[in-house]
Structure formats: C-alpha cells, structure tokens
Write an enzyme that holds these catalytic residues in place. Structure first.
Site, PDB file in Angstrom:
ATOM      1  N   SER A 261       0.845  -1.190   0.000  1.00  0.00           N
ATOM      2  CA  SER A 261       0.000   0.000   0.000  1.00  0.00           C
ATOM      3  C   SER A 261       0.878   1.235   0.000  1.00  0.00           C
ATOM      4  O   SER A 261       2.068   1.161   0.284  1.00  0.00           O
ATOM      5  CB  SER A 261      -0.886   0.022   1.243  1.00  0.00           C
ATOM      6  OG  SER A 261      -0.083   0.206   2.384  1.00  0.00           O
ATOM      7  N   LYS A 262       0.280   2.343  -0.313  1.00  0.00           N
ATOM      8  CA  LYS A 262       1.041   3.584  -0.418  1.00  0.00           C
ATOM      9  C   LYS A 262       1.733   3.896   0.916  1.00  0.00           C
ATOM     10  O   LYS A 262       2.861   4.330   0.959  1.00  0.00           O
ATOM     11  CB  LYS A 262       0.110   4.725  -0.804  1.00  0.00           C
ATOM     12  CG  LYS A 262       0.870   5.986  -1.104  1.00  0.00           C
ATOM     13  CD  LYS A 262       0.193   6.830  -2.141  1.00  0.00           C
ATOM     14  CE  LYS A 262       1.089   8.022  -2.448  1.00  0.00           C
ATOM     15  NZ  LYS A 262       0.862   8.622  -3.711  1.00  0.00           N
TER      16      LYS A 262
END
Ligand code: GLU
Length: 497
Positions: A261-262
């Site tokens: 994920s970011k």
C-alpha cells in the site's frame, strides 16, 4: 471492429486495461509489463484500453499520469489512445452504444433481463437477508417479469438495469495458465448487472465485450480479478463467444508480508521517478516480481527480458516488493549510465538547492562539463539520482563544518602542519590533474617519512567536510586548485582556532 477469426488465432493480442481512478501503482505497472513482455516475446500486439465506465470513481488527471508512467517505463503500446488502431475507440466511455447493443442481444436471446428494482428495495432485500443470516444477493424478482410488465415500465420510463441470468446448479470452470483449473459453483453467483441505469456498462460487461471485440487472445491481470472470471466465463458463453486464455498474476506483498500500500512505501510509478529511480531499473525489478528466468540471473536488459519471458515461469505464489533490492539494482544501472543522460535530473535538484545557477552560488566554477564530471565521480557510489544529487554539496559550496568523528581522528596539530606544507606545494604546481596530484602526495609523504594516508585523510576532510567519497585526487582535480587551496587554509585555521 471484431478481429477476423484467422487473424485472431494467428496472432497474440494482449491488453493493459487500467481504470483512471488514480495514479498507476507498481502493481498495475507490473501487469502492464508482463503483458508487454508476453506480446513482444511472441511477436504479438500490446493494447492499451481505458476502462472509465465507473464515473463515480473517475479521478481528474489520472489518465495523463497513467500515460506518462507507461511511457516513462518504456511500455509503449501498439494500439490505444494516442496511437489508434483497427479496434478503436480504446476508451470505454466512447463505446457505450456497443455495450448497449450487446445487452439488447442478450435480452433478446433470453440470457439477460431488465431489472426495475429500486435501490431502496435492494437495500431492504439485503437487510432481510442479513437478518436471516443467509447469503445476500439479488432475489431475482425481475428475472421472470411478464413481458407486459416490462413494456409498461419501459414506456413509463422507469429506470432499470440489465442483469445477466446466471444459470442454476452449474459448475463454472476456467483454466488459468498460472494456477491451473479453477472452478466455481454458479449458485454462489449473483445475477450481475451488465448495464446500469445511466446506460453505462459495468466493468464486467465492458471488459468482456471489449476483450472479444478487440481480439484479445490472453488476459494477463492481477489475481484480485480471479473471482470475476467465472462471471466473465458465463458472459462469454451467453454471448456465444470463445473466451480468451486467462492468467492471473500473483499478488505483490510489502516486505512485512502485508498488502502493498502507499503507506507502506509502495507508491505510484511517478513517485519512484521522483525518488530518483531509473526507468530501466524499475522495469527490470518489476519483471522479477512473480517471474524468474531461471538460474540466478537478475540484472537484465529489456531485450534480454523479452527473450527470456514465458508464462510457465510465472509463479502463483505471492512475491515481495523488496525496496532494498530495487535500490541495489538502481545503483547498478546508474553506474553504467552515461553521466550526460542523468545531468538534467541531477541538475534540477542542484538548482532547487541553490547550488547551481539560479541560487547564485559559486557559479563561476560550474558549466555543463563540470556537472557531468561530478556525476561521473558520484554515480558509482549512489543508489538513487536523488542520493547522488544530495551527496554532492562540496562540489558547489565550501564545507562549513567537519564530520565530528573524522575530525577527532584526522584534525590535530600534526595534520595542520601537513596540510599547510602540502598546500604550499600544491600552490606551486600548474598541472592539477589527478595523476600529478597523486605524484605530489606520494613525494610529500616520502619526504616527511609519513604514510600517504596521513596526508590524504585530513585533505579529504578539509575539502569535503566528510570522510567518504570518490577518490581524493579525482575529486581535487574536479574541484580545482583555487577552491582546494582556499578550503585547506580554512581547515588549518579551524584546527588551530
Ligand atoms: N479495469 C480493470 C483494472 O483497473 C482491469 C482488470 C482487467 O484487466 O480485466 O484493473
């Protein structure tokens, strides 16, 4: 325009089909890249198709970023937006009539039906189902609506969707090229919506229709789409079409095993560009996420990757996004890149820091040749463009302080003497080449009976303020006599004061 059957069989056609719902993340880029490698390996076509039928998730600017990211990585598409091709348009919102025509065909053949249920009714049905603790899903109220009711609703303009009639009690199977046979029971599948009330198709409908209409032979996509594939298989069947081959690519995990994920560092392709990675390094690295050429080969050019790529060597197991490995690989690619090719990116960081023109700092020393020389010295010891740029301060500004630990070790009365004496010698030479400098230092060491390192370490610290860096004599040559002497004299003062 559908591909003629013979052309379809003769030639591999694959596509990358992003939705413009945000930036292109590395997972999406890996899908694009595998499609690209597969097409190039087999002499086929790589298409880009924009799946923008979910208007609620449309993000302004996403399309441009997707195009820029693909181009930066070198994932050039053969057909698609900006390129054209025989199967266009390649943007789904420009193909609405095709999906609606196909939906009408499905209604006429009895494979689909109009559903007039309101959102409120669907919510009630769901709430009831949840209370009962059973499975949720559309209760198929409109599936067998008498034709007269349908006509009445239509002429009254009652909003409706079109749903696929999922056949009861059937096994739905497909053969995944990476995972083998995957089977679902049709009874767990909902009568999925094909066309929404606004006449826009759902992802499923548009995806299937376009894969057929564009002659796609192989669908290579992330494994989050596996659960959609049995629905697609039934849709192909209802439309009387041969489905393409499917290959679902393994999930990519963050180093701690969680979803990428970011927040966990896995970001957009453009973030990696901004963080100082080279496209060829990211390309190479992404190619190895889930695929391995066999043996211990890792660093491979695009041509080598194309020559070696095959779906048989794609693993169904999750792969880990190891940023350390990406950095290592990037360092390898930087070392072999001509300095000129990185000059623009590096110089723009230096400009922002005020180290070169614009900031008004020591500009008289800096020209294009100088920039290239500095990059040449630093590129073999940097893992990112940004790291290279940031480590270069002493090529532009005199050090204002000295690394503490190194100063304790290398700055003292004795080394101040040595610095003063070598400065005098340096002042007398005109040839400030690294070869001449090395010769000068050797002679000085010999004359004084000390090790050459007793001259080298204090000089390095005086000139750069730090204890690590490129070869001292190369560095001195590039920085030049005037600044070298000025910095040595400042260091001597600092030691004494
Ligand atoms: N539009 C889908 C996505 O955004 C494409 C999925 C597929 O390749 O079928 O990932």
């Amino acid at each position: 325009m559908p591909m003629p059957e013979n052309a379809k069989n003769a030639r591999v056609r694959v596509r990358f089909a992003p939705s413009p719902t945000g930036y292109l993340h590395v997972g999406g880029a890996r899908s694009a890249l595998f499609n690209f490698l597969f097409a190039r390996r087999l002499g086929g076509d790589f298409l880009l198709r924009i799946e923008d039928t979910d208007r609620t998730r449309f993000v302004e600017g996403a399309l441009t970023e997707i195009y820029d990211s693909l181009k930066w990585l070198g994932l050039d598409w053969d057909e698609g937006p900006g390129k054209g091709g025989a199967c266009g348009p390649y943007v789904q919102s420009e193909r609405l009539d095709i999906y609606n025509r196909m939906a009408d065909k499905l209604i006429a053949s009895g494979h689909a039906y109009r559903c007039f249920c309101t959102a409120e009714r669907l919510a009630e049905v769901r709430a009831e189902q949840e209370k009962g603790g059973g499975a949720t899903g559309y209760d198929r109220k409109c599936r067998d609506l008498p034709a007269s009711d349908v006509e009445r609703n239509l002429s009254a303009g009652v909003p409706h969707v079109v749903r696929l009639k999922i056949p009861a009690g059937r096994a739905v199977a497909f053969n995944d090229l990476i995972r083998g046979r995957i089977e679902y029971q049709s009874d767990v599948l909902d009568d999925l919506v094909l066309i929404k009330t606004d006449k826009f198709p759902t992802y499923h409908m548009a995806n299937v229709v376009d894969d057929h209409e564009m002659g796609i032979t192989h669908v290579l996509r992330g494994d989050e789409w596996i659960a959609s594939t049995p629905r697609h298989a039934l849709l192909y069947e209802a439309l009387g079409w041969e489905p393409p081959a499917f290959a679902h690519l393994p999930v990519i995990l963050s180093p701690d095993g969680g979803k990428l994920s970011k927040r966990k560092g896995a970001a957009s392709v453009m973030d990696y560009k901004r963080a100082g990675f080279l496209p060829e390094a990211l390309f190479n690295f992404l190619a190895l996420l889930g695929w391995a050429p066999g043996g211990d080969r890792e660093k491979m050019s695009v041509d080598e990757l194309i020559a070696a790529f095959s779906l048989e060597q794609v693993s169904p197991k999750a792969s880990v996004f190891d940023e350390k490995k990406l950095e290592w690989m990037n360092g390898q690619y930087m070392a072999e890149r001509p300095a000129e090719s990185m000059a623009e990116d590096v110089a723009s960081i230096w400009r922002d820091k005020g180290w070169i023109a614009g900031g008004g700092v020591v500009d008289k020393y800096v020209d294009d040749g100088y920039i290239v020389k500095v990059i040449d010295l630093l590129k073999v010891r940097s893992r990112r463009i940004t790291e290279l740029a940031e480590s270069a301060s002493y090529f532009f500004v005199d050090p204002v302080d000295y690394e503490e630990k190194a100063a304790k070790k290398h700055f003292n009365a004795e080394s101040a003497e040595r610095l003063s004496s070598i400065a005098k010698t340096l002042d007398g030479i005109d040839d400030f080449s690294h070869a001449k400098l090395e010769e000068t230092y050797r002679a000085a060491a010999e004359n004084s009976g000390a090790q050459i390192s007793a001259f080298i370490h204090p000089t390095r610290l005086a000139i750069s303020g730090i204890s690590a860096g490129p070869g001292l004599f190369e560095m001195m040559e590039v920085i030049g006599k005037e600044r070298v002497l000025r910095r040595i004299s400042a260091a001597v003062k600092a030691i004494k004061g």
